[in-house]
Design a protein around this motif. Sequence first.
Motif, mmCIF file in Angstrom:
data_model
loop_
_atom_site.group_PDB
_atom_site.id
_atom_site.type_symbol
_atom_site.label_atom_id
_atom_site.label_comp_id
_atom_site.label_asym_id
_atom_site.label_seq_id
_atom_site.Cartn_x
_atom_site.Cartn_y
_atom_site.Cartn_z
ATOM 1 N N LYS A 1 -77.176 48.841 53.404
ATOM 2 C CA LYS A 1 -78.207 47.858 52.908
ATOM 3 C C LYS A 1 -77.545 46.156 53.327
ATOM 4 N N ASP A 2 -78.921 45.071 53.814
ATOM 5 C CA ASP A 2 -78.488 43.634 53.118
ATOM 6 C C ASP A 2 -77.191 43.724 53.016
ATOM 7 N N ASN A 3 -76.530 42.407 52.759
ATOM 8 C CA ASN A 3 -75.676 42.255 51.463
ATOM 9 C C ASN A 3 -76.425 40.792 50.888
ATOM 10 N N CYS A 4 -76.864 40.017 51.431
ATOM 11 C CA CYS A 4 -78.409 38.864 51.573
ATOM 12 C C CYS A 4 -79.321 39.477 52.051
ATOM 13 N N LEU A 5 -80.636 38.907 50.790
ATOM 14 C CA LEU A 5 -81.846 38.840 50.924
ATOM 15 C C LEU A 5 -82.492 37.926 51.246
ATOM 16 N N ALA A 6 -81.701 37.259 51.249
ATOM 17 C CA ALA A 6 -81.976 35.778 50.663
ATOM 18 C C ALA A 6 -81.472 35.435 52.005
ATOM 19 N N LYS A 7 -81.832 35.701 52.918
ATOM 20 C CA LYS A 7 -80.813 34.470 54.606
ATOM 21 C C LYS A 7 -81.814 33.765 54.982
ATOM 22 N N LYS A 8 -83.296 33.673 54.515
ATOM 23 C CA LYS A 8 -84.018 32.834 55.253
ATOM 24 C C LYS A 8 -84.352 31.615 54.470
ATOM 25 N N TRP A 9 -83.873 31.007 53.099
ATOM 26 C CA TRP A 9 -83.288 30.337 53.006
ATOM 27 C C TRP A 9 -81.584 29.699 52.676
ATOM 28 N N LEU A 10 -81.822 30.917 54.228
ATOM 29 C CA LEU A 10 -79.937 29.759 54.479
ATOM 30 C C LEU A 10 -80.203 29.234 56.732
ATOM 31 N N SER A 11 -81.412 29.797 56.437
ATOM 32 C CA SER A 11 -81.827 29.461 57.930
ATOM 33 C C SER A 11 -81.465 28.419 59.066
ATOM 34 N N GLU A 12 -81.205 27.416 58.490
ATOM 35 C CA GLU A 12 -80.697 26.286 59.179
ATOM 36 C C GLU A 12 -79.857 26.259 59.418
ATOM 37 N N TYR A 13 -78.690 26.901 58.777
ATOM 38 C CA TYR A 13 -76.981 27.436 58.621
ATOM 39 C C TYR A 13 -77.141 28.382 59.436
ATOM 40 N N LEU A 14 -77.199 29.767 59.164
ATOM 41 C CA LEU A 14 -77.506 30.450 60.894
ATOM 42 C C LEU A 14 -77.925 30.691 61.602
ATOM 43 N N ASN A 15 -78.998 29.968 61.812
ATOM 44 C CA ASN A 15 -79.165 29.267 62.979
ATOM 45 C C ASN A 15 -78.320 28.428 63.635
ATOM 46 N N TYR A 16 -78.158 27.627 62.996
ATOM 47 C CA TYR A 16 -77.072 25.987 63.411
ATOM 48 C C TYR A 16 -74.950 27.240 64.045
ATOM 49 N N ASN A 17 -75.128 28.552 63.770
ATOM 50 C CA ASN A 17 -74.068 28.635 64.081
ATOM 51 C C ASN A 17 -73.793 29.940 65.181
ATOM 52 N N GLY A 18 -75.746 30.315 64.845
ATOM 53 C CA GLY A 18 -75.419 31.165 65.809
ATOM 54 C C GLY A 18 -75.214 32.930 65.272
ATOM 55 N N THR A 19 -73.891 33.295 66.456
ATOM 56 C CA THR A 19 -72.957 34.761 66.129
ATOM 57 C C THR A 19 -71.919 33.834 65.709
ATOM 58 N N GLU A 20 -71.382 32.170 65.699
ATOM 59 C CA GLU A 20 -70.411 32.781 65.555
ATOM 60 C C GLU A 20 -69.939 33.133 63.622
ATOM 61 N N THR A 21 -68.970 32.866 63.464
ATOM 62 C CA THR A 21 -68.896 33.277 62.012
ATOM 63 C C THR A 21 -67.624 32.204 61.190
ATOM 64 N N SER A 22 -67.756 32.324 59.706
ATOM 65 C CA SER A 22 -66.809 30.954 59.436
ATOM 66 C C SER A 22 -65.860 31.434 57.837
ATOM 67 N N GLN A 23 -65.191 31.668 57.464
ATOM 68 C CA GLN A 23 -64.440 31.902 56.263
ATOM 69 C C GLN A 23 -63.991 30.851 55.816
ATOM 70 N N GLU A 24 -64.738 29.089 56.088
ATOM 71 C CA GLU A 24 -64.458 28.389 55.069
ATOM 72 C C GLU A 24 -64.400 28.587 53.974
ATOM 73 N N ILE A 25 -64.011 27.794 53.173
ATOM 74 C CA ILE A 25 -64.132 28.012 51.302
ATOM 75 C C ILE A 25 -64.981 28.136 51.067
ATOM 76 N N GLY A 26 -65.952 26.912 51.687
ATOM 77 C CA GLY A 26 -67.666 26.702 51.200
ATOM 78 C C GLY A 26 -68.131 27.583 51.216
ATOM 79 N N ILE A 27 -68.489 27.983 52.044
ATOM 80 C CA ILE A 27 -69.657 29.221 52.564
ATOM 81 C C ILE A 27 -68.767 30.238 52.187
ATOM 82 N N LYS A 28 -67.295 30.970 51.365
ATOM 83 C CA LYS A 28 -67.404 32.389 50.829
ATOM 84 C C LYS A 28 -68.007 31.567 49.421
#
Length: 425
Positions: free
Chosen positions: A255-282
């Motif tokens: 099951k998807d952890n977040c079902l609201a990814k469409k409302w973070l689309s700018e962030y997710l599209n900008y980073n592509g497949t790159e992942t971040s563990q910056e505290i802000g995104i945590k």
Amino acid sequence: MEKETAKEKIQLEVLGSYSDTGKLEENKIKENIRNNIPKATVEGEEFPLIVTLDGYTFTIDSNGKVELSQLRPNVKQDSIKITLENDEEIPNEGVEEGTKLKIDFEASIEGGTITSISPTKPYITDGIEKQVTFKITGEVEGEYFTTDKTIDFKDKYKKAEIISQDEIIQNPSSYYGSLVTGYECEGQGVSAWRLFFADEENLYLIADKYINCEDMPAGKNGSKVDSNSSTFTYLNNVYEDYNGTEWITGQTNGKDNCLAKKWLSEYLNYNGTETSQEIGIKRVAYLVDTSIWEKYSGTQAEYVIGTPTLELFCESYKQTHPNLYMEYKMMNEIGYAVKANTDTEYVSYRYEVIQDDFNGIYNQGNGSQMWLASPSYLGGGRVLYQYGRGITYDGRGSLKPIVCLKSGTELERNKDGTLKIKNDN
């Protein structure tokens, strides 16, 4: 003689209910009896069907055999009388919801007497219920027989005005901020919900007031939010339960952890497949973890998040304030920058834009500070939030859960102008 006549009438309708392939169809039997024997009632979704006519009860089996059933109390359909509470007739156009009605009827049992009816009749409705089930007991030669009779009267009420999704999209200023009733959930701390946004797929509700820190859910590993006051939090502690982007885009048990990814689309599209563990995104991961916010999810909800994202907030605000609104942009891989539509450059914060109108869905006034589930491009664990008439970063904020209603959910207009989720039951 009357018993035999009733049986013959039913048998005739059964004979006319076979398909071209010779199959006896339950729905066809019910349709024929209801159309051709108006005084009869038919019950059951499959064989044996139960038919009551002229005080007698019959069963119809899958072979089309009609037999007199065991004795049981009967309510003649033409004896049911539904009026206004003062015995006046109900107008053809129906009555407003909340109007009390009076229900009365005659009950009998062959060869005996009716001994009890519960609830008692005549029955006065509460103005909200749309059907009532009576338990009727009769006695024949010392034996007691009981049956349930449900009387439906929803057609006695005026049909509510349905507000189409297109109507809301075309006229957001007429609907955003409106109180919406009929949404219930187990989560504590929300006494009312307001319409926040509409697009072609869904309607979105926002809590009317900030929830208390004690009502905010723990993180996925059980960490509790810090509490600076009854509603303010720095979003410390809980972020330690998350690994940032990987959690937001990942799944748990299929099951998807977040079902609201469409409302973070700018962030997710900008980073592509790159992942971040910056505290802000945590911190953002906690706010959009749709599994922990499920406590505010009612039967009409597709998902719930802890607060609007920047993208959702700005899209809603722009629709109600087309002359002056906030715009957003991913400034780097860490997060967003903002500006007013009248500005030329994106910045880390911008004031003097967000009004405290529309019943406070954007700005609750009096030092309003609402977290927006989106990281600031400045990094350092900073998350954006609405502060007074602007959007800034870091600091402390409060939360108003956002409910994404299931696609196809419809709203009705109440008499007082508020809205209500349409209940098809």
